[in-house]
Each structure stands twice: as C-alpha cells, then as structure tokens.
Design a protein around this motif. Structure first.
Motif, PDB file in Angstrom:
ATOM      1  N   ASN A  69       1.260  -1.971  -0.013  1.00  0.00           N
ATOM      2  CA  ASN A  69       0.073   0.347   0.148  1.00  0.00           C
ATOM      3  C   ASN A  69       0.977   1.098  -0.545  1.00  0.00           C
ATOM      4  O   ASN A  69       1.998   1.048   0.583  1.00  0.00           O
ATOM      5  N   CYS A  70      -0.011   2.351  -0.677  1.00  0.00           N
ATOM      6  CA  CYS A  70       0.985   3.825  -0.330  1.00  0.00           C
ATOM      7  C   CYS A  70       0.954   3.978   0.565  1.00  0.00           C
ATOM      8  O   CYS A  70       0.268   4.494   1.522  1.00  0.00           O
ATOM      9  N   PRO A  71       2.227   5.208   1.580  1.00  0.00           N
ATOM     10  CA  PRO A  71       2.357   5.323   2.609  1.00  0.00           C
ATOM     11  C   PRO A  71       2.152   6.920   2.996  1.00  0.00           C
ATOM     12  O   PRO A  71       1.232   7.229   3.897  1.00  0.00           O
ATOM     13  N   VAL A  72       1.614   6.769   1.669  1.00  0.00           N
ATOM     14  CA  VAL A  72       0.695   8.297   1.510  1.00  0.00           C
ATOM     15  C   VAL A  72      -0.723   8.454   1.813  1.00  0.00           C
ATOM     16  O   VAL A  72      -1.886   8.535   1.898  1.00  0.00           O
ATOM     17  N   CYS A  73      -1.601   7.404   0.803  1.00  0.00           N
ATOM     18  CA  CYS A  73      -2.745   7.389   0.246  1.00  0.00           C
ATOM     19  C   CYS A  73      -3.096   6.303   0.678  1.00  0.00           C
ATOM     20  O   CYS A  73      -2.812   5.024   0.689  1.00  0.00           O
ATOM     21  N   ASP A  74      -4.223   6.361   1.645  1.00  0.00           N
ATOM     22  CA  ASP A  74      -4.950   5.572   2.650  1.00  0.00           C
ATOM     23  C   ASP A  74      -5.286   4.753   1.231  1.00  0.00           C
ATOM     24  O   ASP A  74      -6.676   4.720   0.572  1.00  0.00           O
ATOM     25  N   ASN A  75      -5.180   3.317   1.906  1.00  0.00           N
ATOM     26  CA  ASN A  75      -5.812   2.377   1.212  1.00  0.00           C
ATOM     27  C   ASN A  75      -5.116   1.913   0.090  1.00  0.00           C
ATOM     28  O   ASN A  75      -6.912   1.606  -0.788  1.00  0.00           O
ATOM     29  N   THR A  76      -5.085   2.553  -0.810  1.00  0.00           N
ATOM     30  CA  THR A  76      -4.144   2.138  -2.291  1.00  0.00           C
ATOM     31  C   THR A  76      -3.169   1.738  -2.530  1.00  0.00           C
ATOM     32  O   THR A  76      -1.810   1.620  -1.851  1.00  0.00           O
ATOM     33  N   VAL A  77      -3.889   0.237  -3.237  1.00  0.00           N
ATOM     34  CA  VAL A  77      -1.921  -0.190  -3.089  1.00  0.00           C
ATOM     35  C   VAL A  77      -2.056   0.014  -4.455  1.00  0.00           C
ATOM     36  O   VAL A  77      -1.746   0.627  -5.810  1.00  0.00           O
ATOM     37  N   MET A  78      -0.037   0.509  -4.410  1.00  0.00           N
ATOM     38  CA  MET A  78       0.228   0.390  -5.234  1.00  0.00           C
ATOM     39  C   MET A  78       0.930  -0.331  -6.459  1.00  0.00           C
ATOM     40  O   MET A  78       1.184  -2.256  -6.397  1.00  0.00           O
ATOM     41  N   LEU A  79       1.058   0.192  -8.051  1.00  0.00           N
ATOM     42  CA  LEU A  79       1.228  -1.144  -9.288  1.00  0.00           C
ATOM     43  C   LEU A  79       3.095  -0.782  -9.219  1.00  0.00           C
ATOM     44  O   LEU A  79       3.261  -0.034  -8.700  1.00  0.00           O
ATOM     45  N   ARG A  80       2.521  -2.645  -9.483  1.00  0.00           N
ATOM     46  CA  ARG A  80       4.214  -3.235  -9.890  1.00  0.00           C
ATOM     47  C   ARG A  80       4.876  -3.065 -10.796  1.00  0.00           C
ATOM     48  O   ARG A  80       3.841  -3.352 -12.004  1.00  0.00           O
ATOM     49  N   ARG A  81       5.746  -2.316 -11.694  1.00  0.00           N
ATOM     50  CA  ARG A  81       5.977  -2.202 -13.038  1.00  0.00           C
ATOM     51  C   ARG A  81       7.232  -2.260 -13.129  1.00  0.00           C
ATOM     52  O   ARG A  81       8.054  -1.608 -12.598  1.00  0.00           O
ATOM     53  N   PHE A  82       8.140  -2.537 -14.362  1.00  0.00           N
ATOM     54  CA  PHE A  82       9.152  -2.203 -14.781  1.00  0.00           C
ATOM     55  C   PHE A  82       8.804  -0.773 -15.034  1.00  0.00           C
ATOM     56  O   PHE A  82       8.511   0.169 -15.623  1.00  0.00           O
ATOM     57  N   TYR A  83      10.434  -0.487 -14.730  1.00  0.00           N
ATOM     58  CA  TYR A  83      10.863   1.472 -14.822  1.00  0.00           C
ATOM     59  C   TYR A  83      11.572   1.547 -16.560  1.00  0.00           C
ATOM     60  O   TYR A  83      11.167   2.577 -16.913  1.00  0.00           O
ATOM     61  N   SER A  84      11.875   0.610 -16.816  1.00  0.00           N
ATOM     62  CA  SER A  84      13.536   0.862 -18.015  1.00  0.00           C
ATOM     63  C   SER A  84      12.548  -0.509 -19.488  1.00  0.00           C
ATOM     64  O   SER A  84      11.924  -1.168 -18.969  1.00  0.00           O
ATOM     65  N   PRO A  85      12.643  -0.085 -20.478  1.00  0.00           N
ATOM     66  CA  PRO A  85      12.165  -0.464 -21.504  1.00  0.00           C
ATOM     67  C   PRO A  85      13.141  -1.921 -21.278  1.00  0.00           C
ATOM     68  O   PRO A  85      12.997  -3.193 -22.288  1.00  0.00           O
ATOM     69  N   LEU A  86      14.169  -1.827 -20.434  1.00  0.00           N
ATOM     70  CA  LEU A  86      14.806  -3.388 -20.771  1.00  0.00           C
ATOM     71  C   LEU A  86      14.119  -4.141 -19.344  1.00  0.00           C
ATOM     72  O   LEU A  86      14.548  -5.767 -19.819  1.00  0.00           O
ATOM     73  N   HIS A  87      13.625  -3.990 -18.795  1.00  0.00           N
ATOM     74  CA  HIS A  87      12.395  -4.956 -18.075  1.00  0.00           C
ATOM     75  C   HIS A  87      13.184  -5.771 -16.629  1.00  0.00           C
ATOM     76  O   HIS A  87      13.536  -6.832 -17.025  1.00  0.00           O
ATOM     77  N   VAL A  88      14.156  -4.903 -16.823  1.00  0.00           N
ATOM     78  CA  VAL A  88      15.175  -5.383 -15.115  1.00  0.00           C
ATOM     79  C   VAL A  88      14.945  -5.100 -13.579  1.00  0.00           C
ATOM     80  O   VAL A  88      14.257  -5.715 -12.959  1.00  0.00           O
ATOM     81  N   VAL A  89      14.499  -3.415 -13.692  1.00  0.00           N
ATOM     82  CA  VAL A  89      14.127  -3.903 -12.550  1.00  0.00           C
ATOM     83  C   VAL A  89      12.361  -2.957 -12.364  1.00  0.00           C
ATOM     84  O   VAL A  89      11.961  -2.143 -13.274  1.00  0.00           O
ATOM     85  N   GLU A  90      11.511  -3.735 -10.938  1.00  0.00           N
ATOM     86  CA  GLU A  90      10.432  -3.425 -10.718  1.00  0.00           C
ATOM     87  C   GLU A  90      10.022  -2.187  -9.941  1.00  0.00           C
ATOM     88  O   GLU A  90      11.064  -2.601  -8.625  1.00  0.00           O
ATOM     89  N   ILE A  91       9.427  -1.740 -10.118  1.00  0.00           N
ATOM     90  CA  ILE A  91       9.482  -0.510  -9.284  1.00  0.00           C
ATOM     91  C   ILE A  91       7.651  -0.531  -8.267  1.00  0.00           C
ATOM     92  O   ILE A  91       6.720  -1.224  -9.442  1.00  0.00           O
ATOM     93  N   ASP A  92       7.373   0.187  -7.632  1.00  0.00           N
ATOM     94  CA  ASP A  92       6.311  -0.011  -7.659  1.00  0.00           C
ATOM     95  C   ASP A  92       5.683   1.705  -6.974  1.00  0.00           C
ATOM     96  O   ASP A  92       6.206   2.618  -6.620  1.00  0.00           O
ATOM     97  N   GLU A  93       4.505   1.972  -7.978  1.00  0.00           N
ATOM     98  CA  GLU A  93       4.537   2.817  -8.190  1.00  0.00           C
ATOM     99  C   GLU A  93       2.312   3.527  -7.832  1.00  0.00           C
ATOM    100  O   GLU A  93       1.319   2.445  -8.093  1.00  0.00           O
TER     101      GLU A  93
END
Length: 167
Positions: A69-93
């Motif tokens: 969950n997002c630390p700022v927004c109440d009860n909002t699940v963060m999306l897991r996605r790749f940061y770059s087109p190389l598909h190496v690192v996934e971030i939570d947004e």
C-alpha cells in the motif's frame, strides 16, 4: 508515514533539498511524484549520496512480489511495473499520488542501467529500425488503373465513331 514492507516509521531526510522518506528497517525509500529522475543518474551527487545512505540499512526481504500500500494514500495499492524498457528493475508506483517506492537495492540497480547519451542514441536507433513501419498492400482493385473519366469518354466516342465508319 509507515514503511509499506515492514510497517515501521519512515524517516524524512533531505538529499540536496529534495525530501525522501527512508525505511531504516528494510533499506527502502519512498520518493514523491517526479523526484526519481533526480536520483537515477549514478554520476550525480544526489543519487550517489542516497545510494550510500541506503546501503547501511540494506536487508533482504522474502517476498518482493507482495503488493504494498502507498504510505501517503489511504488504502491504495501500489502498482508494480518495470521502470525501463530493458525490463530489469520493477518499482512500485502509486496510481493516486504518483509516489514511488523502491525496495532495498533497486535504486542502485536503476543507476547501473542508466545509459550515457551516446548509448541512448544507439538504443533509440536500434529500436526505431526494429519497429519500422510495415507497408501492407491489399489485392489490386478493378478500378486502380482507370484513367480520368474524360479520357474514358473520349475513348468511348473514338470507338463509337470507328464503328459507325465501318458500316
């Protein structure tokens, strides 16, 4: 704010006048909307300082695939996605506030993937060549080779006059 992984309190620090929220329990960091770009370059002092600071709290987590969950927004699940087109690192947004949660070591991985200007130009050229437009041609249509109508009318009258001259 609480850490989305360990539920411990996030500590606010300023890195070059940019506020970031660090979890000293797991080594993760929460960045507000549009601030990740200020830390992704490994040659930048800000990015180097933040990575060095986060290394002292680095701990391995069991399940990085678990949605947080997002630390700022109440009860909002963060999306897991790749940061770059190389598909190496996934971030939570966060879809609400645009904040980004980076787990331990992810910022360092992002920095190691950053390309210089020449490498980016080569990658852009390769991607454009690889995804070049494709020309699709259908079957020829019966009227594709017709000329203007006036030419056809003239031809019709020429044929008509030729036939009338025969008789």
């Amino acid at each position: 704010m609480l850490c989305p992984r360990t539920q411990s309190t996030l500590k606010k620090i300023n890195v070059g006048r940019v506020p970031v929220y660090v979890s000293e329990a797991c080594g993760g960091v929460f960045l507000e909307n549009q601030t990740l770009k200020q830390f992704e370059c490994p040659r930048d002092e800000r990015g180097e300082a933040l990575v060095k600071h986060l290394r002292q709290f680095h701990t391995e987590l069991n399940s990085l695939q678990h949605r947080v969950n997002c630390p700022v927004c109440d009860n909002t699940v963060m999306l897991r996605r790749f940061y770059s087109p190389l598909h190496v690192v996934e971030i939570d947004e966060c879809p609400g506030c645009g904040g980004i949660w980076l787990d331990a070591g992810e910022l360092e991985k992002l920095q190691s993937l950053m390309l210089n200007e020449k490498e980016r130009a080569l990658l852009r050229h390769d991607l454009m060549r690889e995804h070049d437009t494709i020309e699709i041609k259908g079957l020829p249509h019966i009227r594709d080779n017709w000329h203007k109508r006036s030419d056809k009318v003239d031809a019709f009258f020429d044929i008509a006059s030729y036939i009338t001259n025969l008789f």
